[in-house]
Design a protein around this motif. Structure first.
Motif, PDB file in Angstrom:
ATOM      1  N   ILE A  68      25.727  30.462  45.727  1.00 45.20           N
ATOM      2  CA  ILE A  68      25.096  29.184  45.403  1.00 45.20           C
ATOM      3  C   ILE A  68      25.777  28.035  46.160  1.00 45.20           C
ATOM      4  CG2 ILE A  68      24.547  27.540  43.540  1.00 45.20           C
ATOM      5  CD1 ILE A  68      23.026  30.277  43.410  1.00 45.20           C
ATOM      6  N   ASP A  69      27.090  28.022  46.148  1.00 46.68           N
ATOM      7  CA  ASP A  69      27.808  26.900  46.753  1.00 46.68           C
ATOM      8  C   ASP A  69      28.717  27.353  47.896  1.00 46.68           C
ATOM      9  OD1 ASP A  69      28.435  24.186  46.938  1.00 46.68           O
ATOM     10  OD2 ASP A  69      30.293  24.475  45.809  1.00 46.68           O
ATOM     11  N   PHE A 125      32.150  37.067  33.666  1.00 47.14           N
ATOM     12  CA  PHE A 125      32.693  35.715  33.792  1.00 47.14           C
ATOM     13  C   PHE A 125      34.091  35.697  34.404  1.00 47.14           C
ATOM     14  CE2 PHE A 125      29.504  35.298  30.488  1.00 47.14           C
ATOM     15  CZ  PHE A 125      28.867  34.150  30.862  1.00 47.14           C
ATOM     16  N   GLY A 126      34.950  36.614  33.939  1.00 50.96           N
ATOM     17  CA  GLY A 126      36.351  36.572  34.335  1.00 50.96           C
ATOM     18  C   GLY A 126      36.562  36.780  35.821  1.00 50.96           C
ATOM     19  N   LYS A 127      35.745  37.611  36.428  1.00 55.44           N
ATOM     20  CA  LYS A 127      35.944  37.936  37.826  1.00 55.44           C
ATOM     21  C   LYS A 127      34.878  37.306  38.714  1.00 55.44           C
ATOM     22  CE  LYS A 127      37.723  41.355  40.798  1.00 55.44           C
ATOM     23  NZ  LYS A 127      38.966  40.751  41.233  1.00 55.44           N
ATOM     24  N   ILE A 151      32.920  29.305  41.305  1.00 54.83           N
ATOM     25  CA  ILE A 151      33.322  28.184  40.443  1.00 54.83           C
ATOM     26  C   ILE A 151      32.290  28.017  39.335  1.00 54.83           C
ATOM     27  CG2 ILE A 151      34.682  26.923  42.150  1.00 54.83           C
ATOM     28  CD1 ILE A 151      32.209  25.185  42.666  1.00 54.83           C
ATOM     29  N   ILE A 152      32.763  27.456  38.242  1.00 53.97           N
ATOM     30  CA  ILE A 152      31.957  27.371  37.027  1.00 53.97           C
ATOM     31  C   ILE A 152      30.730  26.485  37.247  1.00 53.97           C
ATOM     32  CG2 ILE A 152      33.189  25.418  35.971  1.00 53.97           C
ATOM     33  CD1 ILE A 152      32.249  28.667  34.176  1.00 53.97           C
ATOM     34  N   ASP A 153      30.814  25.549  38.201  1.00 53.74           N
ATOM     35  CA  ASP A 153      29.674  24.673  38.463  1.00 53.74           C
ATOM     36  C   ASP A 153      28.471  25.429  39.015  1.00 53.74           C
ATOM     37  OD1 ASP A 153      31.189  22.607  37.619  1.00 53.74           O
ATOM     38  OD2 ASP A 153      31.733  21.885  39.621  1.00 53.74           O
ATOM     39  N   GLU A 154      28.692  26.656  39.465  1.00 56.86           N
ATOM     40  CA  GLU A 154      27.569  27.437  39.982  1.00 56.86           C
ATOM     41  C   GLU A 154      26.712  28.044  38.865  1.00 56.86           C
ATOM     42  OE1 GLU A 154      28.723  29.343  44.153  1.00 56.86           O
ATOM     43  OE2 GLU A 154      30.312  29.640  42.689  1.00 56.86           O
ATOM     44  N   LEU A 155      27.204  27.967  37.619  1.00 58.74           N
ATOM     45  CA  LEU A 155      26.431  28.499  36.503  1.00 58.74           C
ATOM     46  C   LEU A 155      25.342  27.507  36.075  1.00 58.74           C
ATOM     47  CD1 LEU A 155      28.676  30.671  36.244  1.00 58.74           C
ATOM     48  CD2 LEU A 155      28.643  30.289  33.787  1.00 58.74           C
ATOM     49  N   ASN A 156      24.152  28.033  35.806  1.00 62.55           N
ATOM     50  CA  ASN A 156      23.086  27.198  35.250  1.00 62.55           C
ATOM     51  C   ASN A 156      23.332  27.005  33.756  1.00 62.55           C
ATOM     52  OD1 ASN A 156      21.800  27.143  37.737  1.00 62.55           O
ATOM     53  ND2 ASN A 156      20.650  29.017  37.296  1.00 62.55           N
ATOM     54  N   GLU A 157      22.470  26.198  33.122  1.00 63.40           N
ATOM     55  CA  GLU A 157      22.670  25.880  31.712  1.00 63.40           C
ATOM     56  C   GLU A 157      22.566  27.094  30.798  1.00 63.40           C
ATOM     57  OE1 GLU A 157      20.475  22.631  30.259  1.00 63.40           O
ATOM     58  OE2 GLU A 157      21.710  21.157  31.336  1.00 63.40           O
ATOM     59  N   GLY A 171      35.770  27.027  32.244  1.00 58.78           N
ATOM     60  CA  GLY A 171      34.651  26.584  31.413  1.00 58.78           C
ATOM     61  C   GLY A 171      34.310  25.152  31.762  1.00 58.78           C
ATOM     62  N   HIS A 172      33.061  24.773  31.517  1.00 58.83           N
ATOM     63  CA  HIS A 172      32.629  23.415  31.889  1.00 58.83           C
ATOM     64  C   HIS A 172      33.448  22.353  31.152  1.00 58.83           C
ATOM     65  CE1 HIS A 172      29.004  25.033  33.814  1.00 58.83           C
ATOM     66  NE2 HIS A 172      28.894  25.835  32.773  1.00 58.83           N
ATOM     67  N   ARG A 173      33.755  22.621  29.885  1.00 54.19           N
ATOM     68  CA  ARG A 173      34.437  21.604  29.078  1.00 54.19           C
ATOM     69  C   ARG A 173      35.767  22.118  28.540  1.00 54.19           C
ATOM     70  NH1 ARG A 173      30.658  19.751  24.594  1.00 54.19           N
ATOM     71  NH2 ARG A 173      32.240  18.146  24.296  1.00 54.19           N
ATOM     72  N   PHE A 174      36.455  22.918  29.335  1.00 53.12           N
ATOM     73  CA  PHE A 174      37.736  23.467  28.900  1.00 53.12           C
ATOM     74  C   PHE A 174      38.883  22.583  29.416  1.00 53.12           C
ATOM     75  CE2 PHE A 174      36.335  28.230  28.522  1.00 53.12           C
ATOM     76  CZ  PHE A 174      35.346  27.840  27.636  1.00 53.12           C
TER      77      PHE A 174
END
Lengths: 375, 77
Positions: free
Chosen positions: A254-255, A127-129, A297-303, A39-42
């Motif tokens: 994305i990355d 999300f998990g996979k 990676i979680i950074d590939e998720l948009n807002e 998670g972004h803030r986990f």
């Protein structure tokens, strides 16, 4: 104080809404290092449950009081035990219902955008996979692309939207997860397409997904067009939806970019991958929005929780699209590759229809991250 | 000759196999061996990890018809 259940859906909300969460992961160190809830803030603490059988006093000071604390294990039992001990020590605490098993299975449909004539495009985020599936909806009809094995998610969603699934596509023969495509087609009477070059060993009937194939969804002109784009597998095929979206399968993320080695033919397929990424995709409009079949990676998720980015931006920002030297490119995608996905050879056999594992065996095979990319 | 105690935790799921193993080990003397039978696949990774942190040692490990069997020797710290 209480120990309470938190569901995978609630955890997914925290990911999407950028909420903080403290995760006490009580699986053993290897399992945690290999794969965890991102998670972004986990924030995280990993202490195996078998260190905590005699008590949790030693870790209490490390648990924050200003945010939710979630205890996580493989299946639920250990996290429940540890959560109860923490709550007996006077703290509020959650444990993950169904453990990592349920996190791996959770899928959330998120709308990506509107299409011509009132159509809609949904991305199903696992999300998990890190798996991404798609549903294109238009005028009472739907097409499903790269469905994961939870067929009810797609069939029920189509019912809610009051549309009939007519076409089911797999962009390639998947090696990291079990496809739900064939089973959705069987249940709904839809046509199941697979690239013939990936299907030489499959033991079921399918319709060949050929380069240039164009399918209309609904009665209007909403088109889903196939573009042969080999490299991750020799059959890998992309889709252009409504001249707006480019579904890249496992070729371009994305990355990162697709890895060519999961069918054991990395050396042979490097040139195909290069050709697809550096020639075929560059002939397309830079305004297309790229929608891959995975995120790593979680950074590939948009807002909003979706995974999507303009092709023109990726051509500039994605390292894998910016390796000028062909020899260096070859080295990047064939040397020092990350570990392969869990049970990838067995999963390919399942997706070819050669073996039919039971539910528990399917869960075991799919443990861990997808690992389909090279960065 | 050190004695062997058998602990049958077949059918139990995580965390019980390890919890019961730990409790059984607490009752043994140094050098004694506990023979644990479990059907929980998670024990494959977790049992050696726990034994290692507890300072005991696994002297033998086998799988017989989906039952994992561990022979754990108690080492008094």
């Amino acid at each position: 104080m209480a120990s309470m259940k938190m569901t995978a859906a609630q955890v997914a909300r925290k990911v999407i809404e950028n909420q903080p969460l403290f995760i006490l992961d009580v699986r053993n160190g290897d399992a945690y290092e290999d794969w965890k809830i991102e998670g972004h803030r986990f924030d995280y603490l990993n202490v195996p449950y078998f260190h905590l059988i005699d008590g949790v006093e030693e870790i209490l000071h490390a648990l924050p009081t200003d945010k939710d604390v979630l205890v996580v294990c493989a299946k639920e039992g250990s996290s429940q035990m540890v959560a109860e001990m923490i709550s007996e020590a006077g703290r509020d605490v959650y444990y993950l219902e169904g453990g990592m098993k349920s996190w791996s299975s959770y899928v959330e449909p998120i709308k990506v955008g509107n299409l011509t004539g009132g159509g809609e495009l949904y991305q199903f985020v696992r999300f998990g996979k890190g798996c991404l599936s798609y549903m294109v909806i238009s005028e009472g009809e739907a097409a499903v692309i790269d469905a994961v094995r939870f067929t009810d998610e797609f069939i029920n969603f189509a019912k809610e939207k009051n549309v009939e699934i007519k076409h089911v596509f797999d962009t390639h023969l998947h090696a990291d997860h079990i496809s739900g495509g064939r089973h959705i087609a069987e249940e709904t009477g839809a046509i199941y397409y697979l690239p013939p070059k990936d299907a030489t060993e499959v033991e079921f009937e399918y319709t060949p997904l050929e380069d240039g194939l164009s399918i209309k969804i609904g009665v209007s002109k909403l088109e889903v067009g196939a573009l042969y784009s080999p490299g991750h597998t020799i059959g890998s095929t992309s889709f252009i939806v409504d001249s707006k979206y480019l579904l890249t399968g496992d070729i371009l993320f994305i990355d990162s970019i697709g890895r060519p080695d999961l069918a054991g033919l990395a050396e042979d397929w490097v040139d195909d991958l290069r050709q697809t990424l550096y020639i075929r995709y560059r002939e397309l409009s830079e305004e297309l929005t790229v929608l891959p079949a995975h995120f790593m990676i979680i950074d590939e998720l948009n807002e909003d929780g979706t995974v999507a980015k303009r092709l023109g931006d990726l051509l500039i920002e994605n390292h894998g699209l910016n390796i000028e030297d062909e020899a260096e490119f070859r080295r990047t995608v064939t040397d020092n590759l990350p570990p392969q996905p869990n049970a990838y050879q067995q999963i390919r056999q399942v997706n070819m229809g050669k073996v039919s594992p039971n539910h528990e065996e399917q869960i075991e095979m799919e443990i861990g991250p997808n690992r389909c990319a090279v960065r | 000759m050190d004695s062997i105690t058998v602990l049958d935790v077949k059918g139990m799921s995580c965390p019980m196999p390890i919890v019961r193993t730990k409790k059984a080990m607490d009752t043994l003397s140094s050098g004694d061996i506990l023979e644990v039978h479990t059907t929980d696949k998670g024990a494959l990774a977790d049992m050696p990890a726990w034994v290692n942190t507890a300072g005991h040692s696994i002297v033998e490990q086998k799988e017989v018809e989906d039952v994992l069997i561990f022979f754990i020797k108690k080492v008094e710290k």
